[in-house]
Each structure stands twice: as structure tokens, then as C-alpha cells.
Enzyme design. Structure first.
Site, PDB file in Angstrom:
ATOM      1  CB  THR A  22      -6.411   1.712  36.764  1.00 48.07           C
ATOM      2  OG1 THR A  22      -5.921   2.835  36.029  1.00 48.07           O
ATOM      3  CG2 THR A  22      -7.310   2.193  37.866  1.00 48.07           C
ATOM      4  CB  SER A  70      -1.190   0.694  29.830  1.00 48.70           C
ATOM      5  OG  SER A  70      -2.310   1.501  29.575  1.00 48.70           O
ATOM      6  CB  THR A 103      -8.235   0.841  30.573  1.00 47.61           C
ATOM      7  OG1 THR A 103      -8.081   2.045  31.325  1.00 47.61           O
ATOM      8  CG2 THR A 103      -8.753  -0.266  31.460  1.00 47.61           C
ATOM      9  CG  ASP A 104      -4.643   5.344  30.012  1.00 50.01           C
ATOM     10  OD1 ASP A 104      -5.803   5.148  30.445  1.00 50.01           O
ATOM     11  OD2 ASP A 104      -3.926   6.273  30.427  1.00 50.01           O
TER      12      ASP A 104
END
Ligand code: ASP
Length: 357
Positions: A22, A70, A103-104
Site C-alpha cells: 500500500t 503482499s 502490511t498484509d
């Protein structure tokens, strides 16, 4: 891309590795920040947006390793990132490394880097900092620029006696990368919200004490698997109405390991007992953890474990999965060198790492 550099290879610098996410995302318009696409903007461009705030005299070099969402992170990309980090740590002109990441699955990359490069970064006294963002790069209040700037400062500045190692910095806070865990869908502090952390500005001494305990305990990095060496390991979540056929089905597809995300303290549905015993007898590696997302699981609690099965301690299911993959690969590499070590020996070294409070 290089910034402030005439001869980037030789000048001391901070290396910024771009993985996407992101932080490199673009929304169709600033009014629709949640409809963005991750991994659209190059890492060089992310740096150029904060150029004027970069401390005087600090040299940066950037490298685009990937530019993905990700959630699509692959074994191959982890290998590529791990090898790039190792090579760069050994380069005397690289003083620190920042990784911009989605961040996932930053939780997986966090433990992967700790277990494969944590000892090396500590020994060399260099910090590797993961960072990301919850809002795309063109959102009006984008958090990426301040996170990237904080991460660069953390990678480059002497901070009290904070040692070299694998960390993450986001939303003004810092934690060990092994403690990252995204536990909220949208909050700006989602990846660190439930992680033991310190203010990125003023280090909390008890957190630093915990960091040093982890680093003292992690004395040997695990090998980075090459593309086809990554063992197939899946996560199976126990739930009401679980069926034995699910496990039986997985046995047909040659998984090498299963991480059981059990309910509560890590128990799983009785209907899985028989097929899991068959799986273990067939040589499938079994690790038991909890789907609760926090707390610990222990061997033989709540019931006696199947022979060879290990409990994951405080490791969450995504972390336990990476730890099991690396342990299975380490067993294979050890065998090639005539060392009779098992995946359980390697996994046990990970489970006993101190937990920072
Ligand atoms: N939503 C994710 C992020 O925060 C996208 C990704 O993980 O790439 O970065």
C-alpha cells in the site's frame, strides 16, 4: 536509483529495498483511498517525495526487488529478498537497510528475515527496518512518507545502545520484525497494534532489554531455501463442524507439513485425530498453534500430542508456518552435510526465543 550519490556502490549509504504494498499503492482518486491498487509506484519515487526531509549528508540507494500486493508474496520472492538482504549486509558501504513492504503478509517476512538474517545483522551491527503504510501514496493523509522517513532515520542513526537486528517501524513505533502481526483491517497502526513495541523516538528500556534477550538467544541463522527447496506447508484452522475428509484430502496432495491453528489453547476437532495420526505416520510434520492470535500453546496440552508433533509456543499460525518451512529445509541441508538433525531440533530453537512483554 541513487540519491545524493556520485559513486553509489562505494559511498556509505542506506539501502532502500522496494517490495510494493500500500505504501506504493495508488487510489483511483484521493476521495476513494480504500479502492487503491497496491504496488504501483516505484521505490525511487517514494524516496523522492520525502527528499527534502532526509537528513543532510545521508546517502540513499534504492533497489526494486518486487512491486506486488503482499497478499501474493511467494516463496521465491522471500528467497530473493533474503539473499538481497544478506548480500547487502555484507557490503561494507551499506550502513543499514529499509524495506518498504505490504502490511498484509509483513508478519511472514518479519519472521523469515529474523530467522535467516537476524544473527548476521546483529553481528555486523546493522539495522534492517521493515515499513509500510495503511493508506495509498496519493491519499490526502498518506502515512507512507512519514513511516519511510522514520524507518530511514532508524536505519541510519545511532540510537542509544539499540543493536543491529531486524526491526519494523510504523506509525511512530518500533518493534522487532518477529513481533509484527497485522491485527486490524484499516487502523494506521495495524501491523504493530498488538506487538510489544517502543516509541520510535524515545526507546523504552524494558523493550530494549527484551530485544537484547532475543538477540542473545538467536545465535545461528537458518539457510534460505532456494526456489524448489521450499517445502509445501499449509495452515489448517479448526472450527465447529470440522470434517475428517479435509485432512484426508490434504494427504492426497503431498503436503510436507501442517500447522494446526487450533481453538483456544490449541485443541482441534476430535474428527481430525485419526486422519492426523495417519498423516504423521506418513511423515508429515505437524505443529500445533492457536487461532486466537495471542498467548501460547504447549506440548501435550490440552491432550497428549501425536508423536513428533510440536507446539508452537507463542508463534502465531503464519509465523509457525514460515518457521516450519525453514526448519524442514534446515533438516534437509543438515542431512546433506551428514548432521543427524531433525526439523524438530531447529523448530525447538525458534520456540524458545524469549517473548518481549
Ligand atoms: N493492504 C496491504 C498493505 O497494507 C497491501 C499489501 O499488503 O500489499 O500494504
Amino acid at each position: 536509483m541513487s540519491t545524493n550519490l556520485k559513486n553509489p556502490e562505494k559511498t556509505p549509504h542506506i539501502l532502500i529495498l522496494g517490495m510494493g504494498g500500500t505504501i506504493a499503492g495508488l487510489a483511483p482518486s484521493p476521495e476513494k483511498p480504500l479502492e487503491y491498487k497496491a504496488g504501483q509506484v516505484g521505490v525511487g519515487s517514494l524516496i523522492s517525495h520525502i527528499q527534502s526531509a532526509i537528513p543532510e549528508g545521508l546517502s540513499l540507494v534504492s533497489e526494486q526487488v518486487a512491486n506486488i500486493n503482499s497478499r501474493n508474496l511467494s516463496d521465491d520472492l522471500l528467497s530473493l529478498l533474503g539473499e538481497t538482504v544478506r548480500k547487502s549486509l555484507l557490503d561494507p558501504s551499506v550502513h543499514g537497510i529499509v524495506i518498504t513492504h505490504g502490511t498484509d503478509t509483513i508478519e511472514e517476512t518479519g519472521i523469515f528475515l529474523q530467522l535467516t538474517c537476524g544473527q548476521l545483522s546483529h553481528e555486523l551491527g546493522k539495522r534492517v527496518i521493515l515499513t509500510g503504510a495503511m493508506l495509498p501514496s496519493n491519499a490526502p493523509d498518506a502515512d507512507g512518507p512519514s513511516n519511510l522517513l522514520d524507518a530511514i532515520k532508524w536505519a541510519s542513526t545511532p540510537i542509544d545502545d539499540c543493536p543491529g537486528g531486524i526491526y519494523a517501524v510504523m506509525d511512530g513505533r518500533a518493534c522487532m520484525a518477529i513481533d509484527l502481526a497485522k491485527r486490524h483491517t484499516t487502523a494506521l497502526n495495524a501491523p504493530l497494534q498488538s506487538s510489544p513495541s517502543s516509541s520510535a523516538g524515545l526507546i523504552n528500556p524494558s523493550w530494549l532489554f527484551g530485544v537484547k534477550a532475543v538477540q542473545a538467544a538467536w545465535i545461528e541463522d537458518l539457510p534460505i531455501p532456494t526456489g524448489n527447496e521450499w517445502p509445501w506447508v499449509e495452515i489448517l484452522t479448526s472450527h465447529a463442524g470440522a470434517r475428517s475428509e479435509t485432512v484426508a484430502h490434504w494427504m492426497d496432495i503431498e503436503v510436507k507439513g501442517i500447522v494446526l491453528a487450533g481453538s483456544g489453547i490449541g485443541g482441534f476437532h476430535d474428527s481430525w485425530q485419526a486422519p492426523l495420526a495417519q498423516a504423521v505416520a506418513k511423515g508429515v510434520a505437524l505443529v500445533r498453534t492457536s487461532r486466537t492470535g495471542s498467548g501460547s500453546t504447549f506440548l501435550n496440552i490440552p491432550e497428549k500430542d501425536l508423536p513428533g508433533c510440536l507446539a508452537s509456543g507463542s508463534l502465531t499460525a503464519p509465523r509457525a508456518r514460515i518457521a516450519l518451512q525453514l526448519s524442514l529445509n534446515a533438516e534437509k541441508q543438515a542431512k546433506k552435510m551428514g548432521k543427524p538433525l531433525t526439523w524438530q531440533d531447529f523448530f525447538a530453537r525458534i520456540v524458545v526465543l524469549p517473548v518481549i512483554k
